[in-house]
Design an enzyme around this catalytic site. Sequence first.
Site, PDB file in Angstrom:
ATOM      1  N   VAL A 105      12.058  12.778  -5.632  1.00 45.02           N
ATOM      2  CA  VAL A 105      12.596  11.672  -6.430  1.00 45.02           C
ATOM      3  C   VAL A 105      12.188  11.843  -7.889  1.00 45.02           C
ATOM      4  CG1 VAL A 105      10.671  10.082  -5.882  1.00 45.02           C
ATOM      5  CG2 VAL A 105      12.850   9.167  -6.611  1.00 45.02           C
ATOM      6  N   GLY A 157       9.076  -0.057  -9.307  1.00 45.52           N
ATOM      7  CA  GLY A 157      10.339   0.497  -8.816  1.00 45.52           C
ATOM      8  C   GLY A 157      10.392   0.341  -7.305  1.00 45.52           C
ATOM      9  N   ILE A 176       9.289   2.283  -4.808  1.00 47.01           N
ATOM     10  CA  ILE A 176       8.058   2.545  -4.041  1.00 47.01           C
ATOM     11  C   ILE A 176       6.990   1.507  -4.377  1.00 47.01           C
ATOM     12  CG2 ILE A 176       6.271   4.260  -3.525  1.00 47.01           C
ATOM     13  CD1 ILE A 176       8.346   6.451  -4.269  1.00 47.01           C
ATOM     14  N   HIS A 232      -0.781  15.663  -1.901  1.00 45.13           N
ATOM     15  CA  HIS A 232       0.581  15.245  -2.266  1.00 45.13           C
ATOM     16  C   HIS A 232       1.494  15.185  -1.036  1.00 45.13           C
ATOM     17  CE1 HIS A 232       3.571  15.177  -5.890  1.00 45.13           C
ATOM     18  NE2 HIS A 232       3.975  14.375  -4.907  1.00 45.13           N
ATOM     19  N   ILE A 233       1.146  14.257  -0.131  1.00 44.94           N
ATOM     20  CA  ILE A 233       1.888  14.172   1.138  1.00 44.94           C
ATOM     21  C   ILE A 233       2.715  12.896   1.239  1.00 44.94           C
ATOM     22  CG2 ILE A 233       0.241  15.596   2.402  1.00 44.94           C
ATOM     23  CD1 ILE A 233      -0.892  12.981   3.626  1.00 44.94           C
ATOM     24  N   SER A 266       5.734  11.882   0.697  1.00 52.59           N
ATOM     25  CA  SER A 266       7.044  11.907   1.377  1.00 52.59           C
ATOM     26  C   SER A 266       7.003  12.696   2.679  1.00 52.59           C
ATOM     27  CB  SER A 266       8.104  12.512   0.456  1.00 52.59           C
ATOM     28  OG  SER A 266       7.773  13.862   0.149  1.00 52.59           O
TER      29      SER A 266
HETATM   30  C1  DGY Z   1       8.696  13.056  -5.156  1.00 57.83           C
HETATM   31  O1  DGY Z   1       9.684  13.054  -4.435  1.00 57.83           O
HETATM   32  O2  DGY Z   1       8.759  12.942  -6.384  1.00 57.83           O
HETATM   33  C2  DGY Z   1       7.367  13.180  -4.479  1.00 57.83           C
HETATM   34  O3  DGY Z   1       6.331  13.275  -5.358  1.00 57.83           O
HETATM   35  C3  DGY Z   1       7.356  14.321  -3.481  1.00 57.83           C
HETATM   36  O4  DGY Z   1       8.176  13.979  -2.442  1.00 57.83           O
END
Ligand code: DGY
Length: 323
Positions: free
Chosen positions: A77, A156, A158, A287-288, A290
């Site tokens: 994203v 936003g 999230i 960085h998990i 997603s």
């Molecule tokens: C994103 O989508 O920007 C996340 O950081 C990784 O999925």
Amino acid sequence: MSDRVFVTRSIPESGLARIREQADCNVWPEQLPPDASRLAEISAGCTGIVTLLSDRIDAAFFDAVGPQLKVVSNFAVGYNNIDVAEATRRGIAVGNTPDVLTDATADVAVGLLLAAARCFREGIENVAQLAWKTWEPMGFIGQDLAGKTLGIVGMGRIGAATAARLRHGWNMDVVYTSRSPKPEVDDQLQARRVELNELLQISDFISVHTDLNPQTERLFDAAAFDRMKSTSVLVNTSRGGVLDQAALAAALANGQIFAAGLDVTDPEPLPSDSELHELPNCVILPHIGSGTVAARDAMAQIAADNVLLGMAGKPLRHPVNPS
Ligand code: DGY
């Protein structure tokens, strides 16, 4: 002659299969990304590229790939890795993969918040090092969540999903910063939009969801940590560059804030000599956000749609720049 697409890392087959059906598709097979010159070399002559957040896509890359490039489809994203203004100037479409990872990432934000607030890292390391001797009435004492104030930086999708979990699950009061008012969030979560300084001062928990841009780079610096409560917990699932990591390490080490939970760092991975590795009150994930089967599958499908639509000269499913 069919379009050529380079996919800079292996992504779920749900997306790859679709690209392979319609284009000559080359996938980088290694775990680590190609370096900039190799990336440009392999991408030369392609009409579409599927990129990851760790690929730097800028003017030099566009020059090397050639004028036939029509679309960059980011498998994320966030798109701070791409010079979108430069792509727009050259008429190259840029796409991203929003919405489908909102719940997965909000779950990780809440998980990190709990883990940091309740001393999970210290506890897990204590057990793993076989140092657990007895039940400790004075050990591993954390912070309560129920009824506390949550500050969301960047309301936003999230940010709102994280706030909803903590409002409904732990009855937290929600305050937030945002470029624009969010009346629907105010109504649904009884939330209040405030200035950043007020949020820093009154929040017990702060969850960062803003994108990384020149205004948000190192937004959390020594002055920001000074304003926060000594009992506060900071969580970041957006981009590592939003925090000044040296200032964060100092704030965690000297008790200016209670704990932090990071899913993102700058750079990634965190260098082995980073002070954050040494701090028991800092929980760090690779960085998990997603990283669920459904989210990654859906991201792959959107990334495939974006690259195929862009090569066909059609509007992308999720465009980042104006068509
Ligand atoms: C994103 O989508 O920007 C996340 O950081 C990784 O999925």
